[in-house]
Design a protein around this motif. Structure first.
Motif, mmCIF file in Angstrom:
data_model
loop_
_atom_site.group_PDB
_atom_site.id
_atom_site.type_symbol
_atom_site.label_atom_id
_atom_site.label_comp_id
_atom_site.label_asym_id
_atom_site.label_seq_id
_atom_site.Cartn_x
_atom_site.Cartn_y
_atom_site.Cartn_z
ATOM 1 N N VAL A 151 32.765 31.295 -42.736
ATOM 2 C CA VAL A 151 32.694 30.947 -44.154
ATOM 3 C C VAL A 151 34.101 31.029 -44.726
ATOM 4 O O VAL A 151 34.781 32.056 -44.601
ATOM 5 N N LEU A 152 34.532 29.933 -45.357
ATOM 6 C CA LEU A 152 35.858 29.838 -45.966
ATOM 7 C C LEU A 152 35.723 29.625 -47.461
ATOM 8 O O LEU A 152 34.687 29.170 -47.943
ATOM 9 N N LYS A 153 36.812 29.903 -48.175
ATOM 10 C CA LYS A 153 36.856 29.639 -49.618
ATOM 11 C C LYS A 153 38.187 28.980 -49.939
ATOM 12 O O LYS A 153 39.246 29.500 -49.591
ATOM 13 N N GLY A 154 38.133 27.817 -50.579
ATOM 14 C CA GLY A 154 39.351 27.101 -50.923
ATOM 15 C C GLY A 154 40.220 27.899 -51.875
ATOM 16 O O GLY A 154 39.737 28.416 -52.880
ATOM 17 N N LYS A 155 41.523 27.992 -51.577
ATOM 18 C CA LYS A 155 42.421 28.791 -52.404
ATOM 19 C C LYS A 155 42.597 28.191 -53.793
ATOM 20 O O LYS A 155 42.733 28.911 -54.776
ATOM 21 N N LYS A 156 42.609 26.855 -53.903
ATOM 22 C CA LYS A 156 42.773 26.209 -55.212
ATOM 23 C C LYS A 156 41.439 25.994 -55.910
ATOM 24 O O LYS A 156 41.276 26.311 -57.082
ATOM 25 N N SER A 157 40.489 25.407 -55.195
ATOM 26 C CA SER A 157 39.237 24.981 -55.823
ATOM 27 C C SER A 157 38.234 26.111 -56.007
ATOM 28 O O SER A 157 37.408 26.069 -56.912
ATOM 29 N N GLY A 158 38.286 27.101 -55.116
ATOM 30 C CA GLY A 158 37.263 28.143 -55.130
ATOM 31 C C GLY A 158 35.960 27.715 -54.485
ATOM 32 O O GLY A 158 34.986 28.477 -54.458
ATOM 33 N N ASN A 159 35.908 26.491 -53.931
ATOM 34 C CA ASN A 159 34.700 26.014 -53.263
ATOM 35 C C ASN A 159 34.517 26.708 -51.922
ATOM 36 O O ASN A 159 35.493 26.944 -51.194
ATOM 37 N N TYR A 160 33.281 26.990 -51.590
ATOM 38 C CA TYR A 160 32.970 27.564 -50.288
ATOM 39 C C TYR A 160 32.760 26.445 -49.272
ATOM 40 O O TYR A 160 32.258 25.364 -49.598
ATOM 41 N N ALA A 161 33.159 26.714 -48.042
ATOM 42 C CA ALA A 161 32.989 25.755 -46.949
ATOM 43 C C ALA A 161 32.505 26.515 -45.726
ATOM 44 O O ALA A 161 33.015 27.599 -45.423
ATOM 45 N N THR A 162 31.528 25.968 -45.038
ATOM 46 C CA THR A 162 30.983 26.628 -43.854
ATOM 47 C C THR A 162 31.361 25.856 -42.604
ATOM 48 O O THR A 162 31.467 24.624 -42.615
ATOM 49 N N MET A 163 31.553 26.590 -41.519
ATOM 50 C CA MET A 163 31.849 25.995 -40.220
ATOM 51 C C MET A 163 30.863 26.541 -39.200
ATOM 52 O O MET A 163 30.628 27.748 -39.140
ATOM 53 N N VAL A 164 30.286 25.638 -38.428
ATOM 54 C CA VAL A 164 29.417 26.037 -37.323
ATOM 55 C C VAL A 164 29.876 25.289 -36.077
ATOM 56 O O VAL A 164 30.450 24.200 -36.171
ATOM 57 N N PRO A 165 29.636 25.845 -34.881
ATOM 58 C CA PRO A 165 30.096 25.176 -33.665
ATOM 59 C C PRO A 165 29.411 23.821 -33.459
ATOM 60 O O PRO A 165 28.219 23.661 -33.740
ATOM 61 N N CYS A 166 30.171 22.830 -33.007
ATOM 62 C CA CYS A 166 29.594 21.530 -32.654
ATOM 63 C C CYS A 166 28.699 21.684 -31.417
ATOM 64 O O CYS A 166 28.968 22.505 -30.548
ATOM 65 N N LYS A 167 27.653 20.869 -31.374
ATOM 66 C CA LYS A 167 26.691 20.965 -30.272
ATOM 67 C C LYS A 167 27.239 20.413 -28.968
ATOM 68 O O LYS A 167 26.880 20.861 -27.884
ATOM 69 N N ASP A 168 28.105 19.392 -29.063
ATOM 70 C CA ASP A 168 28.671 18.779 -27.863
ATOM 71 C C ASP A 168 29.983 18.087 -28.228
ATOM 72 O O ASP A 168 30.445 18.173 -29.367
ATOM 73 N N ASP A 169 30.567 17.382 -27.265
ATOM 74 C CA ASP A 169 31.854 16.718 -27.480
ATOM 75 C C ASP A 169 31.725 15.317 -28.056
ATOM 76 O O ASP A 169 32.752 14.654 -28.292
ATOM 77 N N ASP A 170 30.506 14.850 -28.283
ATOM 78 C CA ASP A 170 30.313 13.475 -28.742
ATOM 79 C C ASP A 170 30.483 13.401 -30.257
ATOM 80 O O ASP A 170 29.536 13.177 -31.003
#
Length: 427
Positions: A151-170
């Motif tokens: 879970v990330l938070k934009g330094k300027k916007s304050g918006n939250y952003a989530t990252m999850v692992p990709c299922k495959d290389d496609d």
């Protein structure tokens, strides 16, 4: 005796100061070590995703343009490869990143990436205000990080952003599939019934505008979202009439999309009549797709701008206060001409220039001095010379173009497009 007491107190104070300094040094050292360990751990987590990460990213401080899927593959030596649904599915761009300590652990995309920095460049390649663009973040504070989710938070916007692992290389397949989902769920407008409350829904970029009546007044809310292979996911859940809605499920080939929270709450896509779509949308003109009647008249406009040492940058039909209007940009000047219109059935329209132009009077100037009246003749110069057009398109639900065919003058045919066309006389 007093002298001794004072000296003793000074000695005690010096000892305490020394101890406090030692304590500060110890804690500073521990804090630095903790920061270094956190940075090292985050590098390891980012690089540890075998197929990369899927970031759900909202670039604008007000989330005006909605959310976007960004695929990222990191290496521990600071390199990152990026793809996104903001560009073609098979396009990637390489750059560098770093993780630093700055009032928390911060992930920075500190070298230019041709895809990711589209969201933040002030040149506004995606739209938005010139000099600002979409005001996207490229520095993010780590809120939490594990191999399963970041879970990330934009330094300027304050918006939250989530990252999850990709299922495959496609990555190409994933982004292509998302584009199909977005296309199937894209309608000119929508309706929504939430436990008896009727909600009117329209869309701009990837944000819904929802309007509904409450006990006291009408309420309008903006609902930014991201498109995934499963459908539409809101930035955060909303509440309407006591019901929570987090997004809508994709149903292939359907006009109806149930809420991810309650199958009884359904977003219904609406396809309006084609003539209404023409009036309410933006349509861009290219000289090459105008018919034999229209081309000489358009050339008169081009020649008129040339007398001002200008080039016509844009010609389009756009909606102004609920009516179709011919918009132009000649050099650095822009204006428009307003039309009266009448719907005939679902696919025919009668229209004519009603004599009203833009408030800046650029329309009046170019009409009087640059022969722009010739362009108006294509669509109906005045009420006595109104024109009636039969409309056709490639896709009623999501058209890429519209063709106007003059019922009384068969050579007066003009094809206009949904994608912007700059310098129409070169196209």
């Amino acid at each position: 005796m007093k002298k001794i007491h004072i000296l003793f107190a000074v000695a005690i104070l010096g000892l305490l100061t020394s101890c406090l300094k030692d304590q500060e040094d110890v804690f500073d050292k521990q804090s630095a070590i903790r920061a270094e360990e956190a940075i090292a751990a985050d590098y390891k987590i980012l690089a540890g995703a075998e197929h990369g990460w899927l970031l759900k990213y909202y670039p604008s401080p007000y989330r005006t343009y909605g959310g976007y899927c960004v695929l990222m593959k990191f290496t521990e030596d600071g390199k990152v490869t990026i793809a996104s649904d903001i560009t073609n599915a098979n396009v990637t761009a390489d750059s560098y990143y770093k993780i630093t300590q700055s009032a928390g652990v911060v992930l920075s995309f500190d070298t230019y990436n041709e895809i990711f920095h589209l969201f933040s460049t002030p040149d506004a390649p995606l739209g938005g205000d010139k000099g600002k663009g979409w005001e996207g973040d490229y520095d993010f504070e780590f809120i939490s990080a594990s191999p399963e989710k970041i879970v990330l938070k934009g330094k300027k916007s304050g918006n939250y952003a989530t990252m999850v692992p990709c299922k495959d290389d496609d990555w190409t397949g994933y982004l292509s599939n998302n584009a199909v989902v977005e296309e199937d769920m894209n309608f000119p407008k929508y309706s929504l019934d939430v436990a008896g409350t009727e909600v009117a829904v329209s869309k701009s970029y990837r944000s819904f505008e929802m309007t509904y009546a409450t006990a006291t007044n009408d309420t309008t809310i903006s609902v930014p979202f991201v498109v995934s292979d499963a459908g539409i996911e809101f930035y955060e859940p909303i509440q309407i009439n006591g019901k929570e809605i987090s997004g809508f499920k994709y149903v292939e080939g359907s006009f109806d999309f149930p809420s991810t929270d309650d199958d009884k709450v359904v977003l219904h896509g609406i396809t309006p009549p084609l003539n209404e779509t023409f009036v309410l949308s933006d349509w861009y003109i290219a000289y090459s797709t105008a018919g034999a009647y229209a081309q000489p008249l358009l050339k008169k406009m081009e020649a008129g701008s040339a007398t001002e040492n200008e080039t016509i940058v844009l010609l389009a039909f756009t909606n102004v206060d609920g009516a179709p209007s011919l918009y132009f940009r000649s050099g650095n000047y822009a204006g428009y001409y307003c039309f009266n219109f009448e719907y005939i059935g679902d696919d025919t329209i009668t229209m004519y220039f009603n004599g009203k132009a833009d408030p800046n009077n650029n329309g009046v100037y170019y009409y009087n001095n640059c022969d722009y009246g010739y362009g108006l003749m294509i669509f109906g110069l005045n009420e006595q010379n109104a024109r009636t057009f039969k409309l056709s398109t490639d896709n009623l639900k999501s058209p890429s173009y519209i063709i106007l065919t003059d019922i009384n003058e068969p050579t007066n045919v003009i094809k206009m497009f949904t994608e912007p066309i700059t310098y129409p006389f070169n196209n």
